[in-house]
Write an enzyme that holds these catalytic residues in place. Structure first.
Site, PDB file in Angstrom:
ATOM      1  N   THR A 298       0.878  -1.177   0.000  1.00 30.39           N
ATOM      2  CA  THR A 298       0.000   0.000   0.000  1.00 30.39           C
ATOM      3  C   THR A 298       0.909   1.219   0.000  1.00 30.39           C
ATOM      4  O   THR A 298       1.630   1.455   0.980  1.00 30.39           O
ATOM      5  CB  THR A 298      -0.888   0.033   1.260  1.00 30.39           C
ATOM      6  OG1 THR A 298      -1.660  -1.162   1.306  1.00 30.39           O
ATOM      7  CG2 THR A 298      -1.812   1.240   1.230  1.00 30.39           C
TER       8      THR A 298
ATOM      9  N   LYS B 189      -7.746   1.544  -2.992  1.00 36.55           N
ATOM     10  CA  LYS B 189      -7.385   1.136  -1.620  1.00 36.55           C
ATOM     11  C   LYS B 189      -7.547   2.299  -0.633  1.00 36.55           C
ATOM     12  O   LYS B 189      -8.152   2.159   0.426  1.00 36.55           O
ATOM     13  CB  LYS B 189      -5.942   0.625  -1.623  1.00 36.55           C
ATOM     14  CG  LYS B 189      -5.312   0.401  -0.273  1.00 36.55           C
ATOM     15  CD  LYS B 189      -5.740  -0.890   0.367  1.00 36.55           C
ATOM     16  CE  LYS B 189      -5.147  -1.024   1.770  1.00 36.55           C
ATOM     17  NZ  LYS B 189      -5.599  -2.204   2.458  1.00 36.55           N
TER      18      LYS B 189
ATOM     19  N   LYS C 252      -1.503   5.278   8.553  1.00 34.10           N
ATOM     20  CA  LYS C 252      -0.712   5.333   7.310  1.00 34.10           C
ATOM     21  C   LYS C 252      -1.642   5.531   6.104  1.00 34.10           C
ATOM     22  O   LYS C 252      -1.409   6.399   5.260  1.00 34.10           O
ATOM     23  CB  LYS C 252       0.083   4.026   7.154  1.00 34.10           C
ATOM     24  CG  LYS C 252       0.759   3.880   5.798  1.00 34.10           C
ATOM     25  CD  LYS C 252       1.289   2.486   5.528  1.00 34.10           C
ATOM     26  CE  LYS C 252       1.682   2.346   4.064  1.00 34.10           C
ATOM     27  NZ  LYS C 252       2.174   1.036   3.693  1.00 34.10           N
TER      28      LYS C 252
HETATM   29  P1  NAD Z   1       5.868  -5.805   7.526  1.00 38.87           P
HETATM   30  O1  NAD Z   1       6.586  -4.663   8.141  1.00 38.87           O
HETATM   31  O2  NAD Z   1       5.510  -6.990   8.365  1.00 38.87           O
HETATM   32  O3  NAD Z   1       6.687  -6.347   6.244  1.00 38.87           O
HETATM   33  C1  NAD Z   1       7.454  -5.541   5.393  1.00 38.87           C
HETATM   34  C2  NAD Z   1       8.746  -6.285   5.121  1.00 38.87           C
HETATM   35  O4  NAD Z   1       9.519  -5.523   4.186  1.00 38.87           O
HETATM   36  C3  NAD Z   1       9.614  -6.477   6.364  1.00 38.87           C
HETATM   37  O5  NAD Z   1       9.881  -7.848   6.560  1.00 38.87           O
HETATM   38  C4  NAD Z   1      10.887  -5.676   6.058  1.00 38.87           C
HETATM   39  O6  NAD Z   1      12.063  -6.246   6.587  1.00 38.87           O
HETATM   40  C5  NAD Z   1      10.890  -5.709   4.543  1.00 38.87           C
HETATM   41  N1  NAD Z   1      11.693  -4.661   3.937  1.00 38.87           N
HETATM   42  C6  NAD Z   1      11.779  -3.342   4.270  1.00 38.87           C
HETATM   43  N2  NAD Z   1      12.623  -2.685   3.445  1.00 38.87           N
HETATM   44  C7  NAD Z   1      13.083  -3.612   2.553  1.00 38.87           C
HETATM   45  C8  NAD Z   1      13.949  -3.546   1.448  1.00 38.87           C
HETATM   46  N3  NAD Z   1      14.553  -2.419   1.085  1.00 38.87           N
HETATM   47  N4  NAD Z   1      14.184  -4.692   0.759  1.00 38.87           N
HETATM   48  C9  NAD Z   1      13.590  -5.855   1.116  1.00 38.87           C
HETATM   49  N5  NAD Z   1      12.739  -5.978   2.155  1.00 38.87           N
HETATM   50  C10 NAD Z   1      12.488  -4.870   2.861  1.00 38.87           C
HETATM   51  O7  NAD Z   1       4.548  -5.172   6.857  1.00 38.87           O
HETATM   52  P2  NAD Z   1       3.247  -5.952   6.355  1.00 38.87           P
HETATM   53  O8  NAD Z   1       2.204  -5.915   7.416  1.00 38.87           O
HETATM   54  O9  NAD Z   1       3.650  -7.238   5.732  1.00 38.87           O
HETATM   55  O10 NAD Z   1       2.742  -4.929   5.221  1.00 38.87           O
HETATM   56  C11 NAD Z   1       3.327  -4.878   3.933  1.00 38.87           C
HETATM   57  C12 NAD Z   1       2.487  -3.965   3.066  1.00 38.87           C
HETATM   58  O11 NAD Z   1       1.126  -4.451   3.036  1.00 38.87           O
HETATM   59  C13 NAD Z   1       2.406  -2.523   3.584  1.00 38.87           C
HETATM   60  O12 NAD Z   1       2.440  -1.668   2.493  1.00 38.87           O
HETATM   61  C14 NAD Z   1       1.056  -2.492   4.304  1.00 38.87           C
HETATM   62  O13 NAD Z   1       0.492  -1.180   4.335  1.00 38.87           O
HETATM   63  C15 NAD Z   1       0.240  -3.422   3.436  1.00 38.87           C
HETATM   64  N6  NAD Z   1      -0.913  -4.046   4.103  1.00 38.87           N
HETATM   65  C16 NAD Z   1      -0.789  -4.594   5.349  1.00 38.87           C
HETATM   66  C17 NAD Z   1      -1.903  -5.177   5.957  1.00 38.87           C
HETATM   67  C18 NAD Z   1      -1.814  -5.790   7.337  1.00 38.87           C
HETATM   68  O14 NAD Z   1      -2.852  -6.095   7.918  1.00 38.87           O
HETATM   69  N7  NAD Z   1      -0.609  -6.025   7.870  1.00 38.87           N
HETATM   70  C19 NAD Z   1      -3.131  -5.201   5.287  1.00 38.87           C
HETATM   71  C20 NAD Z   1      -3.223  -4.670   4.001  1.00 38.87           C
HETATM   72  C21 NAD Z   1      -2.099  -4.097   3.427  1.00 38.87           C
END
Ligand code: NAD
Length: 289
Positions: free
Chosen positions: A86, A161, A236
């Site tokens: 997102t 979204k 966010k």
């Molecule tokens: P998270 O923080 O658990 O996962 C993100 C991952 O990206 C982490 O493991 C981090 O180490 C990795 N990362 C960061 N920088 C990096 C880089 N340069 N190279 C490689 N890896 C890197 O977050 P999440 O909950 O998995 O969310 C991911 C996306 O999904 C976000 O954009 C969030 O807004 C969206 N989202 C999350 C949810 C939810 O309920 N968690 C729901 C819908 C959408």
């Protein structure tokens, strides 16, 4: 398909596991997470090299742009960059333009459904990009999700979204403040739920994700407000909506107020780490402003 998967956190890891279970050949990369059962590469560029589709599931637009810059030259001509993070609409459109300028397809496809949906393979994808590119990644949506809506050209997935989540943030606040008002008027919570969930005040926030413990279907309220969907993720998304509204000169007063209240909740009122429905206990004590 051969898939590179970059960003294997709370959402990315279960999505990647579902792809592996369905028989796809997945190579992952993450700067911190080391999920079990996924073959990991030493860099983002290595994970992306030779893949038919590279999936990104990263925290924000800045990181998505940085990773896209790092992998784009090594990606197979004709492959597709599929960003499920997102992020802001402007970054999504910039990344898609970069991909196209390198002879690649590009789809932005943020998801709804949270960690539970990612694990169960029941996410909803809202996708932006060319019709051909959407068709090429549709089989992956069918594995990771229950529904994929093609919303139009690049950036429109992100637009869908943030508009959806702006409604969600505002209706959750309206639902919580109404329950807190009902409490003070002496109305029982069960009676409040029974009336509102079948009347014109109903919404997903009340009917499916009721913020009052013990009322309605099981929700994070029944689990001490452990997320679920964390208040900081709602903040966010509301900030992304406000940024987009500013860029296109849209009038979004309810979204703006919801963003202010979630900012106050997360940054000044111990809301960080709680589900976004924990606005209800927050409204049980009257605060000015
Ligand atoms: P998270 O923080 O658990 O996962 C993100 C991952 O990206 C982490 O493991 C981090 O180490 C990795 N990362 C960061 N920088 C990096 C880089 N340069 N190279 C490689 N890896 C890197 O977050 P999440 O909950 O998995 O969310 C991911 C996306 O999904 C976000 O954009 C969030 O807004 C969206 N989202 C999350 C949810 C939810 O309920 N968690 C729901 C819908 C959408």
């Amino acid at each position: 398909m051969k898939i590179g998967f970059i960003g294997l956190g709370n959402m990315g890891a279960p999505m990647a596991h579902n792809l592996i279970k369905a028989g796809h050949d997945v190579t992952g990369f993450d700067t911190a997470a080391t999920p079990e059962g996924i073959t990991m590469a030493a860099s983002a560029a290595e994970a992306a090299m030779g893949a038919d589709v590279v999936i990104l599931m990263l925290p924000n637009g800045e990181i998505v742009q940085k990773v896209a810059d790092a992998i784009i030259d090594g990606m197979l001509k004709g492959s597709v960059l599929l960003d499920c993070s997102t992020i802001d609409v402007a970054s999504a459109r910039a990344v898609a333009a970069l991909a196209r300028s390198h002879g690649l397809g590009a789809v932005d496809a943020p998801v709804s459904g949270g960690i539970g949906g990612a694990q169960a393979g029941t996410l909803t994808f809202m996708a932006g990009g060319a019709t051909d590119d959407f068709a090429r990644v549709k089989p992956l949506f069918d594995v990771m999700g229950a529904r994929a809506v093609h919303c139009g050209p690049s950036g429109n997935g992100q637009a869908a979204k943030i508009c959806n989540n702006m409604i969600l943030g505002a209706t959750m606040i309206a639902t919580c403040e109404s329950i807190a008002l009902a409490d003070k008027l002496g109305l029982g919570r069960q009676e409040m739920f029974d009336v509102v969930s079948t009347s014109s005040g109903q919404s997903w926030s009340m009917n499916t994700y009721c913020p009052a413990p013990g009322i309605g279907p099981t929700s994070p309220a029944d689990n001490d407000y452990r997320p679920g969907f964390a208040a900081e993720l709602m903040l966010k998304d509301l900030r992304l909506a406000m940024e987009a509204a500013e860029q296109v000169d849209a009038d979004t007063p309810m979204g703006a107020r919801a963003a202010e209240l979630y900012a106050q909740f997360v940054e000044n009122e111990d809301g960080a780490g709680l589900d976004f429905s924990a606005m209800l206990p927050r409204f049980e004590t009257r605060r000015r402003g």
